[in-house]
Design a protein around this motif. Structure first.
Motif, PDB file in Angstrom:
ATOM      1  N   GLN A 147       0.846  -1.196   0.000  1.00 31.66           N
ATOM      2  CA  GLN A 147       0.000   0.000   0.000  1.00 31.66           C
ATOM      3  C   GLN A 147       0.882   1.246   0.000  1.00 31.66           C
ATOM      4  N   LEU A 148       0.651   2.120  -0.967  1.00 37.97           N
ATOM      5  CA  LEU A 148       1.418   3.364  -1.043  1.00 37.97           C
ATOM      6  C   LEU A 148       1.185   4.188   0.216  1.00 37.97           C
ATOM      7  N   LYS A 149       2.279   4.599   0.863  1.00 40.27           N
ATOM      8  CA  LYS A 149       2.166   5.336   2.120  1.00 40.27           C
ATOM      9  C   LYS A 149       2.801   6.725   2.063  1.00 40.27           C
ATOM     10  N   THR A 150       3.939   6.827   1.388  1.00 39.81           N
ATOM     11  CA  THR A 150       4.584   8.145   1.367  1.00 39.81           C
ATOM     12  C   THR A 150       5.475   8.295   0.138  1.00 39.81           C
ATOM     13  N   ARG A 188      -0.032  13.717  -6.651  1.00 38.70           N
ATOM     14  CA  ARG A 188      -1.450  13.556  -6.985  1.00 38.70           C
ATOM     15  C   ARG A 188      -1.645  12.430  -7.995  1.00 38.70           C
ATOM     16  N   PHE A 191      -1.029   8.966  -5.969  1.00 42.25           N
ATOM     17  CA  PHE A 191      -2.107   8.699  -5.006  1.00 42.25           C
ATOM     18  C   PHE A 191      -3.479   8.676  -5.683  1.00 42.25           C
ATOM     19  N   SER A 193      -5.527  11.012  -6.169  1.00 46.41           N
ATOM     20  CA  SER A 193      -6.498  11.745  -5.352  1.00 46.41           C
ATOM     21  C   SER A 193      -5.922  13.124  -5.051  1.00 46.41           C
ATOM     22  N   PHE A 220      -2.587  13.109   2.161  1.00 46.48           N
ATOM     23  CA  PHE A 220      -3.657  12.438   1.434  1.00 46.48           C
ATOM     24  C   PHE A 220      -4.387  11.502   2.392  1.00 46.48           C
ATOM     25  N   ALA A 222      -4.677   8.427   2.085  1.00 43.55           N
ATOM     26  CA  ALA A 222      -3.949   7.161   2.177  1.00 43.55           C
ATOM     27  C   ALA A 222      -2.496   7.317   2.634  1.00 43.55           C
TER      28      ALA A 222
END
Length: 323
Positions: A147-150, A188, A191, A193, A220, A222
């Motif tokens: 999961q993309l976090k940063t 952007r 993510f 979003s 974001f 997420a």
């Protein structure tokens, strides 16, 4: 094979040295004309790049019925004005980033574009079309790093020349508008979003009155994205994309050289993998993809709303900054 006949509004350096030669190598692009308020300069550039038609004003080029689309590399403060004039002249528009000086100005452009739905309009964020970014987006979307976090991005160069257009505040100069916009855009993009919160820190040059060092934290739903951009540091650029199970690093994320290999690394618990991309010109790819959207009457790769949203985040970085 049908090609889109392009006109170029101005003899800007990026057009002369990068975009025009790249688009001339495209499958779907033909550079048919160039215009400048300095006719002699336009003739010189046209001769050097073998562009057949020269105009001494932008209006003359826009009145040429043989021109299908225009590329606009004018100074930032002229982007919206000439994009609107081009749309009203019936020309498709590929305009350099940032497309406007504000989100409000970009919204005005969108409204004109919506009134002319047969005209394609796009902001020229060419980096997204490079294979290294296509792959990076796939790796994130397919959860190859979990999961993309940063995300952390850095982009800098050194240019303190007060006569350089990038250092003229009233013309839309400064680091955020010139290169920080890439850092905002990619966050952007990955993510997929918009940030729910933004915090900026900006250093303003006391003489130039432009931002020469800017950092931002984009929050974001997420995860987060942090970045730093500067116009008065040693030249450097790098992007780190971190997830719960892996990391992607892009060596030359923004102005990938068209004449040498570029590299991306994927690091996971199973080890590290180096992805090497053969030389490709992202300006050629951008021109051809935009041209295909015209030829096939399909949506442009990056909609104008994306440009507005990017400007809103740039504005938020300044609005929240402690100077």
């Amino acid at each position: 094979m049908k090609k889109i006949r392009w006109g170029i509004l101005s003899t800007a350096k990026i057009a002369r040295e990068k975009v025009i030669p790249a688009m001339q190598r495209g499958r779907y692009c033909e550079i048919a004309a160039i215009a400048s308020r300095n006719p002699e300069q336009a003739k010189e550039v046209a001769n050097g790049l073998k562009i057949p038609t020269v105009y001494g004003s932008y209006e003359e080029l826009l009145n040429d019925p043989a021109i299908d689309a225009v590329y606009i590399p004018l100074p930032n403060h002229l982007h919206v004005e000439w994009s609107i004039k081009s749309i009203q002249a019936g020309k498709h528009v590929l305009c350099e980033k940032p497309i406007a000086l504000s989100s409000a100005e970009a919204t005005q452009l969108l409204q004109v574009a919506q009134q002319n739905p047969q005209i394609k309009v796009m902001e020229a964020f060419m980096y997204r079309f490079h294979p290294q970014w296509v792959l990076a987006k796939e790796l994130v979307d397919e959860a190859r790093i979990g999961q993309l976090k940063t995300i952390h991005s850095f982009f800098s160069y050194y240019n303190a020349d007060p006569n350089n257009i990038r250092n003229k505040k009233d013309l839309g100069g400064g680091g955020m508008m010139d290169i920080g916009c890439y850092c905002v855009s990619l966050a952007r993009f990955l993510f997929n979003s918009e940030p729910v919160r933004v915090q900026g820190h900006v250093t303003i040059d006391p003489v130039l009155q432009t931002d020469t060092l800017a950092s931002g934290i984009l929050e974001f739903a997420a995860g987060t994205a942090t970045f730093t951009c500067s116009t008065q540091l040693m030249p450097y650029q790098r992007v780190q994309i971190l997830g719960t199970e892996g990391r992607v690093e892009i060596e030359i994320p923004f102005n990938a050289p068209p004449d040498q290999d570029t590299r991306l690394w994927l690091h996971t618990k199973n080890g590290s993998e180096e992805m090497i991309f053969e030389p490709v010109d992202q300006y050629t790819l951008q021109g051809d993809l935009f041209a295909q959207s015209i030829l096939n009457n399909t949506p442009v790769p990056t909609p104008l709303q994306d440009a507005i949203n990017n400007m809103k985040i740039i504005e938020a970085v300044f609005a929240t900054a402690s100077h």
